[in-house]
Enzyme design. Structure first.
Site, PDB file in Angstrom:
ATOM      1  N   ASP A   9       0.851  -1.177   0.000  1.00 12.71           N
ATOM      2  CA  ASP A   9       0.000   0.000   0.000  1.00 12.71           C
ATOM      3  C   ASP A   9       0.889   1.230   0.000  1.00 12.71           C
ATOM      4  OD1 ASP A   9      -2.606  -0.831  -0.115  1.00 12.71           O
ATOM      5  OD2 ASP A   9      -2.611  -1.411   2.000  1.00 12.71           O
ATOM      6  N   ASP A  57      -5.706  25.706   9.625  1.00 11.92           N
ATOM      7  CA  ASP A  57      -5.834  24.341   9.085  1.00 11.92           C
ATOM      8  C   ASP A  57      -5.026  23.387   9.961  1.00 11.92           C
ATOM      9  OD1 ASP A  57      -5.941  22.049   7.665  1.00 11.92           O
ATOM     10  OD2 ASP A  57      -5.310  22.929   5.756  1.00 11.92           O
ATOM     11  N   PHE A  95     -12.432  22.992   6.003  1.00 10.24           N
ATOM     12  CA  PHE A  95     -12.583  22.296   4.730  1.00 10.24           C
ATOM     13  C   PHE A  95     -13.927  21.578   4.707  1.00 10.24           C
ATOM     14  CE2 PHE A  95     -12.351  18.533   2.142  1.00 10.24           C
ATOM     15  CZ  PHE A  95     -11.793  19.019   0.976  1.00 10.24           C
ATOM     16  N   SER A  96     -14.622  21.673   3.616  1.00 10.94           N
ATOM     17  CA  SER A  96     -15.833  20.858   3.502  1.00 10.94           C
ATOM     18  C   SER A  96     -15.845  20.176   2.159  1.00 10.94           C
ATOM     19  CB  SER A  96     -17.081  21.731   3.646  1.00 10.94           C
ATOM     20  OG  SER A  96     -17.412  22.293   2.397  1.00 10.94           O
ATOM     21  N   THR A 108     -18.145  19.799   0.139  1.00  8.78           N
ATOM     22  CA  THR A 108     -18.878  20.445  -0.954  1.00  8.78           C
ATOM     23  C   THR A 108     -18.084  21.585  -1.574  1.00  8.78           C
ATOM     24  OG1 THR A 108     -20.026  21.654   0.764  1.00  8.78           O
ATOM     25  CG2 THR A 108     -21.213  19.819  -0.253  1.00  8.78           C
ATOM     26  N   THR A 109     -17.438  22.384  -0.748  1.00  6.02           N
ATOM     27  CA  THR A 109     -16.672  23.500  -1.335  1.00  6.02           C
ATOM     28  C   THR A 109     -15.281  23.062  -1.749  1.00  6.02           C
ATOM     29  OG1 THR A 109     -15.787  24.174   0.792  1.00  6.02           O
ATOM     30  CG2 THR A 109     -17.877  25.163   0.121  1.00  6.02           C
ATOM     31  N   ARG A 110     -14.775  22.007  -1.138  1.00 11.68           N
ATOM     32  CA  ARG A 110     -13.427  21.510  -1.362  1.00 11.68           C
ATOM     33  C   ARG A 110     -12.379  22.616  -1.137  1.00 11.68           C
ATOM     34  NH1 ARG A 110     -12.393  19.096  -6.589  1.00 11.68           N
ATOM     35  NH2 ARG A 110     -13.967  20.435  -7.508  1.00 11.68           N
ATOM     36  N   MET A 111     -12.657  23.492  -0.170  1.00 12.10           N
ATOM     37  CA  MET A 111     -11.720  24.570   0.134  1.00 12.10           C
ATOM     38  C   MET A 111     -11.718  24.788   1.642  1.00 12.10           C
ATOM     39  SD  MET A 111     -12.435  27.511  -2.701  1.00 12.10           S
ATOM     40  CE  MET A 111     -14.116  27.700  -2.203  1.00 12.10           C
ATOM     41  N   LYS A 137      -8.147  28.375   0.107  1.00 14.53           N
ATOM     42  CA  LYS A 137      -7.082  27.462  -0.340  1.00 14.53           C
ATOM     43  C   LYS A 137      -7.771  26.161  -0.726  1.00 14.53           C
ATOM     44  CE  LYS A 137      -4.784  25.085   2.701  1.00 14.53           C
ATOM     45  NZ  LYS A 137      -3.903  24.687   3.807  1.00 14.53           N
TER      46      LYS A 137
END
Lengths: 788, 562
Positions: free
Chosen positions: A391, A428, A473-474, A476-479, A492
């Site tokens: 892996d 973050d 970060f979520s 749905t927004t991917r930010m 970001k």
């Protein structure tokens, strides 16, 4: 000894009634203290081997060794059984000799000769059983430690509407459907309405009385009563009793970290556990049986070797039995004592005596590295593996991607780019986000003060350094990013997401910036990295792209060398990853693996294994998830991670308690080492025969044919001394080789050809030469005895 | 000094000629044999044979069926040869000879069907032309073809991709005879006739000698018998003196032709093996080991015979007793190494008269299991068995489950291979032990059979059982073997020494054929390199030494180190 399936009542740690176990390897044993999992857990590479062999360890194993002399048990080891028969025969003969008249024999022997041979033959058998006893004794020490975890715990069992043997969780829905059953009494647990079983009736029961399918409640501070899967709750669990790792691990329902092991302790929170194993067959039980060698079955190669050794024994039996009739044509008969001595010296006693010790020690080496093999066959198969499926995450790369560069967007200066990157990452807390701050602190030209400030701010308040609101970060927004107090915001994220965000605000970058951005993002992606774009929308509504952060999978150090070694051993490495082709190829090239399976689904994995196997190759892999189970079962060596699901653990044939997939490489080496040790000692044992012949054959007939003295190349002092010296050498060499059989022959990752050359030189040529020297030296001593 | 130098030069030159010719021939012949056994088409004459005998030639056989075919075929041959001998008076061209006595007839039948050609009798005084030609010469072809077929079956097992079948015994035996043995034997017979070997169907001719006595000069189809006697590594002579008889082997040239006929197939089979398993270098490795053992044995024997001391040998320049002047020492030792290194058993000198250590070498060649290069077929399968045992130990030494040519050597394979190695030593040692250990038998041995007593007498009996169990057929001629005990015991040793190994080899072939091959990697033990060749030779020598050292010490070594 049995693995106590009938009496699963655990043994109190202080008072271990399992007779033989008490005799060996207590905590005071220097070897045993090394056996403590605590020790090895910290160093999974575990180069540590227990110090060779102390006299004390031998002494401790002596009682067990003496018990093993029981002929009924000995018959399992035919070669040693023959030696034992010979010893018994000569003992009777030695007792009877004074009453028998002198007989003419070919070999002149002094008084007491028969006794001397008989005694040394007994010692030969004893040394043979000692080897096995020492190996088992070392396992016992570990077993005792493990046994402590098996102590009796009261379990709190949730009353279920269905019989407790109900194993399928899905069947619980049925308990409401069949509500009119007698089982539906007051307090019966209904998982649908009460998933945490807070209102269910709980009865206490001994952990030994649990059966698969029972659901138990375990709260902070309690021991988990048996192996099982978490069906509700999240908790931190101390598994140090099993793994030696002191840091607690998180166990939660669902997902790939749902399995818990009996005997481990819940540190926080509350778990609902569905028991999956019957007492006596739990993980710990199996481990104990394994290290004690109780459930040891002979492996295929061991059986094959046994056959060869048995045939050799038969050949030499024919040689010895026919010797006197043939010799009768020209000489008086050879005495029984000499004949038995000849037989014992010729049959492969050395390897036969050490064979089981080698096997037990091989398992032991695995356990020392916290790998639990469920069968010896699997260990042997590990030596034969020709394809390793690795892996990517955790094995080839560190688990997380790290920032390696911040590239300013067109028209943005270095400083603004950095400060934007740092500000966007300040809140973050993911390792990826932290890696941006780490990079800023170390990278020349980066505003390290800013990073420090951001970092300390993060740690102090959990919020960004700027007085803004962090945006997590979520999916749905991917930010992620931050909304500053002044109304401006920073984001970001993946290029497409960030561009969409700008676009929504009507601030799409102009064509030139766009294409420059595409270039930067494309270059990073092509190199296998992950580009993150940082952009800003000002309070006034203006928007621009500020920087591109280059995130990269960091390949572990030293891997290319390791894979090159594997290649030299003839093992192909295949990296398995969910990444896309481009990323996967780039990392594979950097790590030096031979092949890549990108965007891999569990089905792809299974298909790959089947394809390799149909080409005659043997495959090893690691896995932890339930969806890995089919592949683990299909692989010739399937190593399940201890953190994984019990489905994965059931499917694999080994479990790695440290959950370190990189250990697969060690496992292969241990498998090979096991076979090499067997081969080396077999070669040595057979090669020894040549010198023994040169000692015994001239001695037998020199009295009748003095000219045969020409064959007495060692110029041994007398026929009697020659025969006795050969017998003594034959016994002593077993003792001398016990440490090697326990430690294993040194294995180097080189090609088979080189390995053969080296081992043949040491054990083949060495096996021819060593006894000439050894027998001569012993003869020098024996010749001091009057009469010899 | 210069004598020694000259001798060495001759010894090397004689060997060089043989090596050069074999080197030139073994590749094309090896390829030809591979074609013979793998070609898809049957010749018309072959199809005729299948039709006549009613065998099924199309079906691939499992090892059990293959074994059954081989055993039925050989049992038929055994009965036929036995019957022919017992009915000799009723046969044409029997030269007025009586029926052969039961024990001797059994011994002879077993001996020729088992590719041994041990002869307890004096042919010219026992067998008429019909038995010689219809019985013995036919078996010379067929027993050789059986040996070849079994070896090819084992090679097929190793080469198989997992089919589980190992060919068709009827096809293999027929093709081996029709396409291989008959044509080469025909050429060989012609060469021998050219060399001056007798070839006629005349009855013995009575002539008066100068001293006035009458001497019977026998004739017969000698050259044609001789060709297959050598080519099939049979060795049964037309005359009692075998290839020492001037009508069978008149001069050094005929001797060289005979040596080449013996060695040509055994030394080409490794090439066939290499081609059939798809790796010629594997064949070369086997060839190198065979050749190495052969050359070493020849060198030692030549040295032992040249170095003989004592007044007579020194005057003659070496141990010339029992050797023909026309062959000399080197012509004799090369021939002896050739015929005992294979299962031929023909002699052009009397091995019984060799020096003690010299006499041990032909015996050792046989004790190695006749693998250097061994009988037609049997040499290859014997060597492959040893290779499998060597691979087993070597495979463990490199940390892998042992595999040979991609086939795993597991429990079943090693069981069959090691039982193979157990068969002949058990037969040899038990046979010799019974001969001396049972008082009544000992009476017969020492009273009737043995010319010599002491260590040499022991060697003669040991040689006889070694020769029989290994299907060689040569003898220490001091032994009179035409006694009930030796006829039956040696006959039995021949049959068991031939067919037990064949059973085990075919079972092994079946096991191997059922396996799908494992691809080779760098972790695979290479079985073509010098290291493995050395190990194979070492295993062969060590196993033999360990088995026979005590009896050799009592026989030739005790005799020779005086």
């Amino acid at each position: 000894m049995s693995i106590k399936t009938e009496h699963p009542i655990a043994t109190p740690p202080a008072n271990n009634p399992s007779g033989s176990g008490a005799a060996h390897g207590g905590a005071g044993d220097p070897d045993a203290s090394q056996n403590q999992p605590q020790d090895t857990g910290a160093t999974p590479s575990g180069a540590k081997t227990p110090s060779a062999l102390s006299g004390r360890a031998l002494l401790k194993a002596l009682p067990l060794a003496l018990r093993k002399l029981n002929p009924v048990a000995m018959i399992r080891r035919p070669v040693l059984f023959v030696v034992e028969l010979g010893a018994a025969l000569l003992t009777v003969l030695a007792l009877a000799e004074p009453f028998l008249g002198a007989q003419e024999t070919a070999t002149p022997t002094p008084a007491g000769f028969t006794w001397a041979i008989a005694i040394w033959l007994w010692l030969t058998v004893l040394f043979g059983s000692l080897a096995e006893a020492v190996a088992e004794g070392r396992g016992k020490a570990q077993a005792d430690t493990l046994r402590k975890t098996r102590s009796e715990t009261p379990a709190r069992v949730v009353e279920q509407g269905k019989p407790t043997t109900q194993a399928k969780p899905t069947a619980q829905g049925g308990s409401t459907a069949s509500g009119s059953d007698a089982g539906n009494r007051a307090g019966a647990w209904d998982p649908a309405s009460d998933p945490a079983a807070l209102r269910a009736t709980v009865t206490k029961r001994a952990s030994s009385a649990l059966v698969a399918g029972d659901v138990v409640v375990v709260e902070a501070g309690e021991l988990i009563p048996g192996d099982g899967d978490v069906i509700h709750g999240v908790a931190s669990v101390d598994e140090s009793a099993i793994t030696g790792e002191s840091a607690p691990v998180v166990r939660e329902s669902g997902g790939d970290r749902s399995s818990v092991t009996g005997g481990t302790r819940v540190l926080s929170d509350r778990l609902l556990v569905r028991i999956t194993s019957t007492p006596g067959q739990t993980f710990v039980d199996r481990m104990i049986a394994l290290v004690e060698g109780a459930s040891r079955r002979k492996t295929p190669n061991e059986v094959a070797l046994d056959v060869l050794l048995a045939t050799l024994t038969l050949v030499f039996l024919v040689v010895t039995l026919t010797l006197n009739p043939i010799a009768s044509a020209v000489a008086p008969p050879v005495s029984l004592a000499v004949l038995v001595a000849l037989l014992v010296c010729l049959i492969p006693t050395t390897i036969s005596a050490l064979l089981s010790a080698i096997g037990i020690a091989g398992m032991d080496r695995l356990v020392r590295r916290n790998v639990l093999a469920l069968s010896g066959r699997a260990v042997e198969a590990a030596g034969d593996v020709s394809t390793l499926l690795l892996d990517k995450t955790g094995t080839i790369t560190y688990g997380n991607r790290r920032a390696v560069a911040v590239i300013p967007a067109a028209g943005v200066d270095q400083e603004s780019a950095w400060s934007a990157a740092v500000e966007a990452s300040a809140a973050d807390t993911t390792p990826e986000g932290r890696s941006v701050l780490d990079l800023a602190r170390t990278e020349a030209g980066a505003p390290s003060a800013l990073a420090d400030a951001a970092a300390s701010g993060t740690e102090a308040s959990g919020a960004g350094a700027s007085d803004g609101t962090p945006v997590a970060f979520s999916a749905t927004t991917r930010m992620s990013g931050v909304d500053r107090a002044d109304g401006s915001s920073l984001r970001k994220g993946a290029a497409s997401a960030v561009l969409a965000w700008l676009d929504a605000a009507g601030q799409s970058p102009d064509a030139r910036t766009h294409s420059a951005l595409d270039d930067a993002v494309g270059t990073i992606a092509a190199s296998g990295g992950t580009p993150l774009v940082v952009a800003e929308l000002t309070a006034a509504g203006g928007g621009r792209v500020l920087a591109v952060i280059h995130l990269k999978d960091v390949v572990k150090e030293g891997l290319p060398e390791k894979f090159a070694q594997l290649r030299a051993m003839g093992i192909r490495t295949v990296m398995i990853t969910g990444d896309n082709q481009v990323t996967a190829r780039a990392i594979a090239a950097e790590a030096g693996v031979d092949d890549v399976l990108a965007e891999a689904t569990p089905e792809d994995k299974l298909a790959l294994i089947k394809a390799e196997q149909s080409g005659g190759r043997m495959v090893a892999m690691t896995g932890d998830g339930t969806n890995d189970a089919p592949a683990l079962a299909q692989a010739d060596v399937g190593v399940a991670m201890n953190t994984g699901t019990s489905a994965a653990k059931e499917a694999g044939n080994m479990v790695d308690l440290d959950s370190d997939p990189a250990k697969l490489i060690d496992i292969v080496a241990i498998g090979k080492q096991l076979l090499i040790t067997r081969g080396a000692l077999t070669t040595f044992s057979i090669a020894n025969d040549l010198a023994k012949y040169f000692a015994i054959v001239p001695a037998m007939f020199m009295g009748v044919f003095p000219q045969l003295a020409a064959l007495n190349v060692m110029s041994l002092s007398s026929p009697a001394s020659a025969v006795l010296s050969a017998v003594i050498f034959n016994a002593v060499v077993i003792l001398a080789l016990i440490p090697l059989s326990l430690r294993g022959v040194k294995y180097r990752a080189v090609s088979a050809s080189k390995l053969l050359g080296r081992n043949l030189l040491i054990y083949g040529l060495g096996g021819v030469v060593a006894p000439f020297v050894g027998i001569k030296l012993i003869d020098l001593l024996v010749s001091l005895i009057p009469g010899f | 000094m210069s004598d020694v130098g000259l001798n060495v030069l001759w010894a090397v030159a004689a060997l060089a000629v043989v090596i050069l010719i074999l080197a030139a021939v073994h590749r094309p012949l090896g390829a030809y044999m591979a074609w013979v056994y793998t070609g898809p088409k049957n010749w018309r004459v072959e199809r005729g044979i299948y039709k006549l005998s009613g065998v099924s030639a199309d079906a691939e056989q499992t090892w059990r069926t293959y074994l059954r075919s081989v055993l039925i075929f050989s049992a038929g041959g055994l009965l036929l040869v036995y019957a022919l001998q017992r009915m000799q008076p009723f046969l044409p061209a029997s030269l007025g000879l009586p029926a052969v006595e039961e024990g001797l007839a059994f011994n002879t039948a077993a001996s020729f069907v088992g590719n041994t050609n041990w002869q307890s009798y004096s042919p010219e005084q026992t067998l008429g032309l019909t038995v010689q030609m219809a019985g013995l010469a036919v078996q010379n072809f067929l027993s050789a073809a059986v040996g070849l077929a079994v070896a090819i079956a084992l090679v097929r097992g190793l080469a198989s991709k997992g089919s589980g079948t190992i060919g068709n015994a009827w096809v293999d035996i027929t093709r081996g005879t029709v396409r291989l043995l008959l044509p080469i034997a025909a050429v060989g017979a012609l060469l021998l006739v050219v060399a001056g070997v007798v070839q006629n169907l005349a009855s013995p001719e009575a002539v008066s000698t100068v001293t006035g006595t009458v001497q019977n000069i026998p004739g017969g189809p000698v050259a044609s018998q001789e060709a297959i006697k050598m080519l099939g590594t049979n060795g049964g002579g037309f005359f009692n003196a075998n290839s020492a008889h001037p009508f069978e082997n008149p001069n050094p040239f005929s001797s060289l032709v005979q040596i080449l006929l013996v060695l040509i197939i055994p030394f080409s089979l490794p090439r066939t093996f290499g081609l059939m398993v798809g790796s010629p270098r594997q064949g070369r490795a086997i060839l190198v080991v065979m050749a190495g053992l052969f050359i070493t044995s020849y060198a030692l024997l030549t040295w032992a015979e040249l170095a003989a001391n004592g007044a007579a040998p020194e005057a003659a320049g070496g141990a010339m007793e029992g050797k023909e002047q026309r062959f000399g020492i080197i012509g004799s030792t090369l021939f002896a190494t050739t015929t005992t290194g294979t299962s031929t058993g023909a002699v052009n000198s009397m091995h019984d008269s060799y020096t003690a250590l010299g006499g041990a070498l032909p015996m050792l060649n046989m004790m190695l299991g006749e693998v250097a290069p061994g009988g037609v077929g049997s040499g290859l399968y014997g060597m492959l068995i040893l290779a499998i045992v060597a691979v087993f130990v070597a495979g463990l030494l490199v940390g892998r489950t042992p595999e040979y040519l991609g086939k795993r050597i597991g429990r079943h394979e090693i069981t069959l291979a090691s039982l193979y190695l157990l068969v002949t030593p058990t037969l040899v040692l038990t046979g010799t032990a019974l001969s001396f250990g049972i008082p009544a038998l000992r009476e017969s041995i020492t009273g009737t059979s043995l010319l010599n007593d002491g260590n040499h007498g022991l060697s003669e009996v040991l040689y006889a059982f070694t020769s029989a169990a290994n299907n060689n057929g040569s003898a220490f001629a001091g032994l009179t073997a035409n006694t009930p005990w030796l006829n039956w015991a040696l006959g039995l040793a021949i049959l068991l020494g031939r067919f037990l190994p064949i059973l085990l080899v075919l079972a092994l072939a079946g096991k191997l054929a059922a396996q799908r091959p494992i691809p080779a990697t760098a972790g695979t033990l290479p079985t073509h390199r010098p290291l493995f060749q050395g190990m194979l030779a070492g295993v062969t020598l060590l196993f033999t030494a360990l088995t026979y050292f005590p009896v050799l010490a009592l026989g030739p070594l005790a005799e020779g180190t005086i």
